[in-house]
Enzyme design. Sequence first.
Site, short mmCIF file in Angstrom:
data_model
loop_
_atom_site.label_atom_id
_atom_site.label_comp_id
_atom_site.label_asym_id
_atom_site.label_seq_id
_atom_site.Cartn_x
_atom_site.Cartn_y
_atom_site.Cartn_z
CB SER A 31 -0.93 0.08 1.24
OG SER A 31 -0.16 0.14 2.54
CE LYS A 61 -3.04 1.77 5.03
NZ LYS A 61 -3.09 0.99 3.80
#
Length: 243
Positions: free
Chosen positions: A49, A117
């Site tokens: 990701s 993230k």
Amino acid sequence: MPDADAPEEPTKRKLPLWLETVMLLTIAILLALVIKTLFVQAFYIPSASMKPGLVENDRILVQKVSYWFGGSPDRGDVVVFEDPGGWLTGLAPEPASPLVKVLTKIGLYPSGGHLVKRVIGLPGDEIVCCDAEGRISVNGVALDEDDFIKPQPKCDGPMPGPACDWTVESVPEDSLFVMGDNRNQSADSSARLCVNAGPNCDPNDAFVPIDLVVGKVFALVWPLGRAELIGTPDVFDNVPDAD
């Protein structure tokens, strides 16, 4: 000439080697626990990701000092945070032997069970996806993220669907809106906004409570050939605070 009447100094007794070893190991473990708890902790990247900057099984260091004494994440920071609830579904933990589990517990081995993230929105921020050029806007400022996100086929929108039309009117208090740099393969905040979702979807699941943030990623340390310091992109400097 020595004074014959002077008292003899007591002979210092040495600790047995095994006891010295136990004491040194205990001190080392305590120091490692203090460093892990207060200063720096190692983690590994569990998924794709955050490509292209961070790839699966990269080893990173997270510093906690920036968020001491009321400090909090800034837009653009890459952060490690605990699972807010169901975000880790489908991510297989890295296999670990009993020794590795012990070393992880005391901070001498990179740990998993967390997410990595990039912070896009802070409390009160308005986030819009996307403008005519496929860029996300925060508080009215479009972000040129081409230097650090993986090229997108259509837009910087949520994964897994192709939709690029959503708005966060205001990030809730004490929460963050986060996204992966590999937007099409990141089950992040944008993927939980309930865009075209069913009645059981809760839009509040899209946000990460700030108190779940462990710290800020500041270094990629393994593999050595790609080791580097990790900072915050300048593109976020022009974003104004929320009204």
